[in-house]
Design a protein around this motif. Structure first.
Motif, PDB file in Angstrom:
ATOM      1  N   CYS A 158       1.185  -1.010   0.257  1.00 48.31           N
ATOM      2  CA  CYS A 158       0.146   0.313  -0.280  1.00 48.31           C
ATOM      3  C   CYS A 158       0.786   1.200   0.085  1.00 48.31           C
ATOM      4  O   CYS A 158       0.654   2.685  -0.799  1.00 48.31           O
ATOM      5  N   GLY A 159       2.276   1.263   0.918  1.00 51.24           N
ATOM      6  CA  GLY A 159       2.707   1.909   1.075  1.00 51.24           C
ATOM      7  C   GLY A 159       3.628   2.293  -0.331  1.00 51.24           C
ATOM      8  O   GLY A 159       3.768   3.920  -0.902  1.00 51.24           O
ATOM      9  N   VAL A 160       3.739   1.564  -0.870  1.00 53.92           N
ATOM     10  CA  VAL A 160       4.628   1.619  -2.286  1.00 53.92           C
ATOM     11  C   VAL A 160       3.834   1.945  -3.486  1.00 53.92           C
ATOM     12  O   VAL A 160       4.161   3.105  -4.127  1.00 53.92           O
ATOM     13  N   ILE A 161       2.598   1.450  -3.216  1.00 54.95           N
ATOM     14  CA  ILE A 161       1.736   2.480  -3.980  1.00 54.95           C
ATOM     15  C   ILE A 161       1.344   3.101  -4.245  1.00 54.95           C
ATOM     16  O   ILE A 161       1.388   4.619  -5.248  1.00 54.95           O
ATOM     17  N   LEU A 162       1.044   4.447  -2.742  1.00 54.95           N
ATOM     18  CA  LEU A 162       0.854   5.885  -2.912  1.00 54.95           C
ATOM     19  C   LEU A 162       1.593   6.481  -3.282  1.00 54.95           C
ATOM     20  O   LEU A 162       1.489   7.436  -3.986  1.00 54.95           O
ATOM     21  N   GLN A 163       3.065   5.849  -2.959  1.00 63.38           N
ATOM     22  CA  GLN A 163       4.584   6.676  -3.388  1.00 63.38           C
ATOM     23  C   GLN A 163       4.441   7.076  -4.884  1.00 63.38           C
ATOM     24  O   GLN A 163       4.784   7.444  -5.390  1.00 63.38           O
ATOM     25  N   GLN A 164       4.632   5.482  -5.564  1.00 60.44           N
ATOM     26  CA  GLN A 164       4.555   5.886  -6.978  1.00 60.44           C
ATOM     27  C   GLN A 164       2.882   6.153  -7.469  1.00 60.44           C
ATOM     28  O   GLN A 164       3.382   7.138  -8.409  1.00 60.44           O
ATOM     29  N   PHE A 165       2.088   6.230  -6.744  1.00 63.02           N
ATOM     30  CA  PHE A 165       1.018   7.232  -7.270  1.00 63.02           C
ATOM     31  C   PHE A 165       1.395   8.594  -7.321  1.00 63.02           C
ATOM     32  O   PHE A 165       1.303  10.049  -8.635  1.00 63.02           O
ATOM     33  N   LEU A 166       1.825   9.455  -5.935  1.00 61.22           N
ATOM     34  CA  LEU A 166       2.791  10.209  -6.142  1.00 61.22           C
ATOM     35  C   LEU A 166       3.267  11.005  -7.245  1.00 61.22           C
ATOM     36  O   LEU A 166       3.562  11.834  -7.314  1.00 61.22           O
ATOM     37  N   LYS A 167       3.758   9.436  -7.357  1.00 60.36           N
ATOM     38  CA  LYS A 167       5.608  10.590  -7.908  1.00 60.36           C
ATOM     39  C   LYS A 167       5.313  10.487  -9.502  1.00 60.36           C
ATOM     40  O   LYS A 167       5.691  11.443 -10.063  1.00 60.36           O
ATOM     41  N   ARG A 168       4.404   9.470  -9.756  1.00 60.22           N
ATOM     42  CA  ARG A 168       4.702   8.986 -11.415  1.00 60.22           C
ATOM     43  C   ARG A 168       3.138   9.723 -12.172  1.00 60.22           C
ATOM     44  O   ARG A 168       3.100   9.626 -13.350  1.00 60.22           O
ATOM     45  N   THR A 169       2.133   9.704 -11.852  1.00 58.90           N
ATOM     46  CA  THR A 169       1.083  10.091 -12.825  1.00 58.90           C
ATOM     47  C   THR A 169       0.993  11.408 -12.031  1.00 58.90           C
ATOM     48  O   THR A 169       1.367  12.046 -11.602  1.00 58.90           O
ATOM     49  N   TYR A 170       0.147  12.300 -13.161  1.00 55.18           N
ATOM     50  CA  TYR A 170      -0.272  13.238 -13.737  1.00 55.18           C
ATOM     51  C   TYR A 170      -0.975  13.636 -11.650  1.00 55.18           C
ATOM     52  O   TYR A 170      -0.681  15.049 -11.432  1.00 55.18           O
ATOM     53  N   LEU A 171      -2.555  13.359 -11.486  1.00 55.39           N
ATOM     54  CA  LEU A 171      -2.840  12.956 -10.292  1.00 55.39           C
ATOM     55  C   LEU A 171      -2.165  13.462  -9.432  1.00 55.39           C
ATOM     56  O   LEU A 171      -2.018  14.497  -7.994  1.00 55.39           O
ATOM     57  N   GLY A 172      -1.210  12.788  -9.234  1.00 53.66           N
ATOM     58  CA  GLY A 172      -0.061  12.085  -7.712  1.00 53.66           C
ATOM     59  C   GLY A 172       0.521  13.740  -7.583  1.00 53.66           C
ATOM     60  O   GLY A 172       0.780  13.868  -7.031  1.00 53.66           O
ATOM     61  N   LYS A 173       1.257  13.726  -9.168  1.00 57.99           N
ATOM     62  CA  LYS A 173       2.084  14.855  -9.100  1.00 57.99           C
ATOM     63  C   LYS A 173       1.069  16.254  -9.020  1.00 57.99           C
ATOM     64  O   LYS A 173       1.780  17.087  -8.158  1.00 57.99           O
ATOM     65  N   ALA A 174       0.128  16.083  -9.818  1.00 56.19           N
ATOM     66  CA  ALA A 174      -0.968  17.523  -9.014  1.00 56.19           C
ATOM     67  C   ALA A 174      -1.300  17.553  -7.341  1.00 56.19           C
ATOM     68  O   ALA A 174      -0.790  18.444  -7.264  1.00 56.19           O
ATOM     69  N   ILE A 175      -1.118  16.402  -7.240  1.00 52.14           N
ATOM     70  CA  ILE A 175      -1.403  16.655  -5.740  1.00 52.14           C
ATOM     71  C   ILE A 175      -0.388  17.074  -5.111  1.00 52.14           C
ATOM     72  O   ILE A 175      -0.428  17.763  -3.955  1.00 52.14           O
ATOM     73  N   ARG A 176       1.287  16.397  -5.018  1.00 46.59           N
ATOM     74  CA  ARG A 176       2.738  17.376  -4.708  1.00 46.59           C
ATOM     75  C   ARG A 176       2.215  18.750  -4.477  1.00 46.59           C
ATOM     76  O   ARG A 176       3.059  19.697  -4.205  1.00 46.59           O
ATOM     77  N   ALA A 177       1.689  19.024  -6.085  1.00 42.87           N
ATOM     78  CA  ALA A 177       1.648  20.370  -6.485  1.00 42.87           C
ATOM     79  C   ALA A 177       1.403  21.443  -4.744  1.00 42.87           C
ATOM     80  O   ALA A 177       1.599  22.280  -4.797  1.00 42.87           O
ATOM     81  N   VAL A 178      -0.159  20.772  -5.094  1.00 43.41           N
ATOM     82  CA  VAL A 178      -0.950  21.252  -4.349  1.00 43.41           C
ATOM     83  C   VAL A 178       0.042  21.463  -2.945  1.00 43.41           C
ATOM     84  O   VAL A 178      -0.450  22.690  -2.248  1.00 43.41           O
ATOM     85  N   MET A 179       0.232  20.216  -2.569  1.00 43.59           N
ATOM     86  CA  MET A 179       0.939  21.354  -1.306  1.00 43.59           C
ATOM     87  C   MET A 179       1.920  21.345  -1.215  1.00 43.59           C
ATOM     88  O   MET A 179       2.605  22.143  -0.206  1.00 43.59           O
ATOM     89  N   GLN A 180       2.829  21.513  -2.368  1.00 43.91           N
ATOM     90  CA  GLN A 180       3.514  22.295  -2.231  1.00 43.91           C
ATOM     91  C   GLN A 180       3.150  23.912  -1.999  1.00 43.91           C
ATOM     92  O   GLN A 180       4.220  24.797  -1.321  1.00 43.91           O
ATOM     93  N   SER A 181       2.360  24.173  -3.091  1.00 41.38           N
ATOM     94  CA  SER A 181       1.583  25.776  -2.653  1.00 41.38           C
ATOM     95  C   SER A 181       0.865  25.450  -3.784  1.00 41.38           C
ATOM     96  O   SER A 181       0.657  25.209  -4.896  1.00 41.38           O
TER      97      SER A 181
END
Lengths: 296, 416
Positions: A158-181
């Motif tokens: 589960c941890g790896v899936i979430l990590q990869q989701f945040l790292k690789r998918t467009y949606l994941g990147k968008a989530i990280r972008a919102v997290m940053q600013s």
């Protein structure tokens, strides 16, 4: 008195329970990191997950490792529902960040009280459990309980899936972008409200999955969530916000610290050891062991 | 100067009002019923128990009233029982309020205590203040009885005697049980059970080879099991509540910790234990206040008091009346009613002080067992725990022999 084998056993014990802590804290860490919402209902969602598992086992005969999927789906649904019905409005109407944080804190606190109360009324205070005891694996005299090992493996996945989701998918990147600013992400065409909704429902979904797995190793009661919520906060503070690997590693550290307590003191002191660890980390590295230093 | 005078007068008035309020004794002569107050946990964490207690107490009142009531010699007549009760929501604060309401507003004569040592402790602080007799049927902590309270008595075995029967049984086993391991939850009640284990271990000659306390609300007990596995023990005695006890039991099976005999305090005495653990619960022993066995025989006890029936018959009566069988909780409150009844009949009075004094000589048998208190503290000294064991999905009493339904399975067959 205590030989190498015992020490190894204690380390394994610690890692196994640590995996559960890590998984339980993933959702909390995500919601906190992305939305700045401290979800006090997180423990209640874990409890709900455990009941989903209990009923799936008793009514449908589903093994918890199967009903995990059910827990995830229900969690995602409940998450979207709660986000769309209330949290969305709070975020939209709050005039500043502080107001938003306070209002959502109070709201999730209310949700937790409602869920605990409802569970107590609907299912009663009876303690239930899933009577599956799998024989342990014995490796060079070290016992590895199968159900805890399964929980650990699933938690890692589960941890790896979430990590990869945040790292690789467009949606994941968008989530990280919102997290940053939040503001800058909006300039790039990201709709934070949508990202919030997705993050919140993933967070709740993961809490329910954790609950399902916990039902495999621990008895189920309406108060179950309380016991894990405190651990989750410790893990999130240790691991840093919105960082799945960090949360997971912090879970392992907490599990090891608790387990190792028995080497030099009474096990009754293990909660104290966990909190001392937390205080030390907060003094030395307030962003958590794996959290990046963020601009405010 | 004037201010000081005012303060003194106010204080005097306050003291006088409290004194007179406490001193007003109800006039008994024109009474047409004996009012018994109860604070029951009908909701909250003890909700499952509250219902059984209500049914048990109603059964007692019904039984008394069918015979026309309790004979009060001083009044020369029989008075029926009238039960007054409120839901305390399993909460200390609410319990205190409800007990006060029962005494001040409903003007009850006596109280049957709430559920659990915590609530009883809270309730007793109120009943003592008003000088009301409280009979405790579900508060086993020894501490309740060592606070110097005058009007509190108990009908159930206190926590330090929980393991007494089981350890007496252990002392007679072959192969001998010599070394015991103690595992206990870090809460005052279970620690006092632990103190009891240590006390009886000294008396009966067991050696304590392992002792570990685990924190409240544990999520993992494997570190303790790793240590106990290395200990050379014959028996593991745990003092735990249900959730942590079940966690401990599950992990003992998961880690294949072997012992010849294992007990978990009172937790295994419910069918939920087997439902929660399945076959991992096999051969667990429990310390139980009461089990519905077809004993003791009323004809054999000249001091029998209350309905002439065995525990099994009582359970059937309970089930016929309410549609569900009872456990020790529905029985204990019946016993508390019997103790009150005994006190009123023997003293021939409704006066609390006279009843309390009469209760010092109480020594009777019933389907719940013996009832006798220590005059000084009010703590129960007559009642003994029974020891049931899970044997292939059935909980059977194995000790004392006078109540036993089956032979103890010992040593536990090694599982593979």
């Amino acid at each position: 008195m205590i030989g190498l084998r015992e020490i190894l056993q204690i380390v394994i014990n610690g890692l196994l329970i640590g995996g559960v802590y890590g998984l339980a804290a993933l959702g909390l860490s995500l919601i906190w990191g992305v939305m700045k919402v401290v979800n006090l209902a997180h423990g209640a969602f874990i409890m709900l997950g455990a009941y989903v598992s209990y009923w799936a086992f008793n009514l449908l005969g589903l093994h918890p490792l199967v009903s995990m999927a059910l827990g995830l789906v229900i969690g995602l649904g409940v998450g979207i529902l709660i986000y769309r019905s209330v949290i969305d409005r709070i975020i939209a109407s709050a005039s500043n960040d502080f107001e938003m944080e306070m209002m959502t804190l109070l709201f999730t606190f209310a949700v937790s009280i409602i869920l605990y109360g409802a569970a107590l009324n609907v299912w009663g205070a009876d303690i239930r459990g899933i009577p599956i005891v799998m024989p342990p694996l014995s490796v060079v005299g070290i016992e590895i309980p199968t159900s805890r090992l399964a929980t650990f493996v699933v938690a890692v996945i589960c941890g790896v899936i979430l990590q990869q989701f945040l790292k690789r998918t467009y949606l994941g990147k968008a989530i990280r972008a919102v997290m940053q600013s939040r503001d800058v992400s909006m300039l790039s065409g990201i709709n934070p409200a949508k990202i919030f909704a997705i993050s919140f429902s993933i967070g709740v979904g993961y809490a329910m999955v954790a609950g399902v797995l916990i039902s495999l190793v621990s008895p189920v009661t309406p108060f179950l969530g309380y016991f894990y919520l405190l651990k989750c906060f410790t893990v999130v503070a240790l691991g840093g916000l919105g960082n799945p690997i960090g949360a997971f590693a912090a879970g392992l550290i907490l599990g090891l610290a608790e387990s190792a307590t028995t080497l030099f003191a009474s096990f009754a002191l293990s909660p104290a050891v966990a909190f001392i660890l937390l205080i030390v980390i907060l003094i030395v590295r307030p962003t958590g062991l794996f959290g990046a230093v963020r601009e405010r | 100067m004037r201010k000081k005078y005012l303060v003194i007068m106010l204080a005097l008035a306050l003291i006088l009002s409290v004194l007179t309020f406490g001193a007003v004794s109800p006039s008994w002569a024109d009474r047409d019923a004996i009012k018994v107050g109860m604070s029951l946990s009908m909701s909250g964490k003890y909700d499952v128990f509250g219902k059984r207690e209500l049914w048990g107490s109603k059964l007692w009142a019904q039984w008394v009233n069918e015979k026309g009531g309790i004979h009060v010699k001083e009044l020369g007549k029989k008075l029926p029982i009238e039960l007054v009760w409120y839901d305390d929501k399993s909460d200390k604060g609410v319990t205190v309020k409800m007990i006060e309401r029962l005494i001040v507003e409903d003007k009850v004569d006596y109280i049957l205590g709430p559920y659990g040592s915590g609530l009883n402790m809270a309730a007793a602080s109120v009943t003592e203040r008003y000088g009301k007799l409280m009979i405790i049927h579900a508060g086993a902590s020894d501490k309740i009885y060592h606070r110097g309270w005058k009007y509190v008595i108990g009908v159930l075995t206190p926590s330090t005697r929980y393991y007494m029967s089981a350890m007496e049984m252990m002392a007679k086993l072959k192969p001998e049980v010599k070394r015991i391991a103690i595992i206990v939850e870090d809460n005052p009640f279970n620690l006092s059970i632990r103190d009891g284990i240590r006390m009886w271990a000294k008396v009966l000659g067991f050696e304590e080879v392992f002792h570990e306390v685990y924190p409240l609300h544990p999520t993992d007990l494997s570190p303790i099991l790793t240590k106990v596995k290395g200990a050379d023990q014959d028996a593991i005695l745990a003092a735990s509540h249900f959730r942590d006890g079940a966690l401990l039991a599950k992990q003992i099976a998961e880690y294949k910790v072997y012992t010849k005999l294992i007990g978990f305090g009172s937790a295994p005495s419910t069918t939920e234990w087997w439902k929660t653990l399945g076959s991992a619960a096999n051969y667990h022993i429990s310390t139980s206040q009461w089990e519905p066995v077809d004993a003791p025989d009323p004809a054999k006890f000249p001091n029998w008091y209350g309905p002439k029936m065995t525990g099994k018959a009582f359970n059937e009566w309970f089930k016929k009346t309410w549609g569900e069988p009872t456990d020790f909780r529905g029985t204990q409150i019946f016993q508390a009613g019997l103790a009150l009844q005994w006190g009123i009949e023997k003293s021939g009075s409704l006066d609390t002080d006279k009843i309390r004094k009469a209760l010092n000589d109480m020594d009777f048998m019933s389907f719940y067992g013996r009832c006798k208190i220590d005059p000084e503290t009010g703590i129960q000294v007559g009642h003994e725990m029974v020891v049931p064991q899970w044997q292939d999905g059935k909980l059977v009493v194995v000790w004392p022999l006078s109540l036993a339904e089956a032979k103890l399975v010992y040593p536990i067959p090694f599982w593979e």
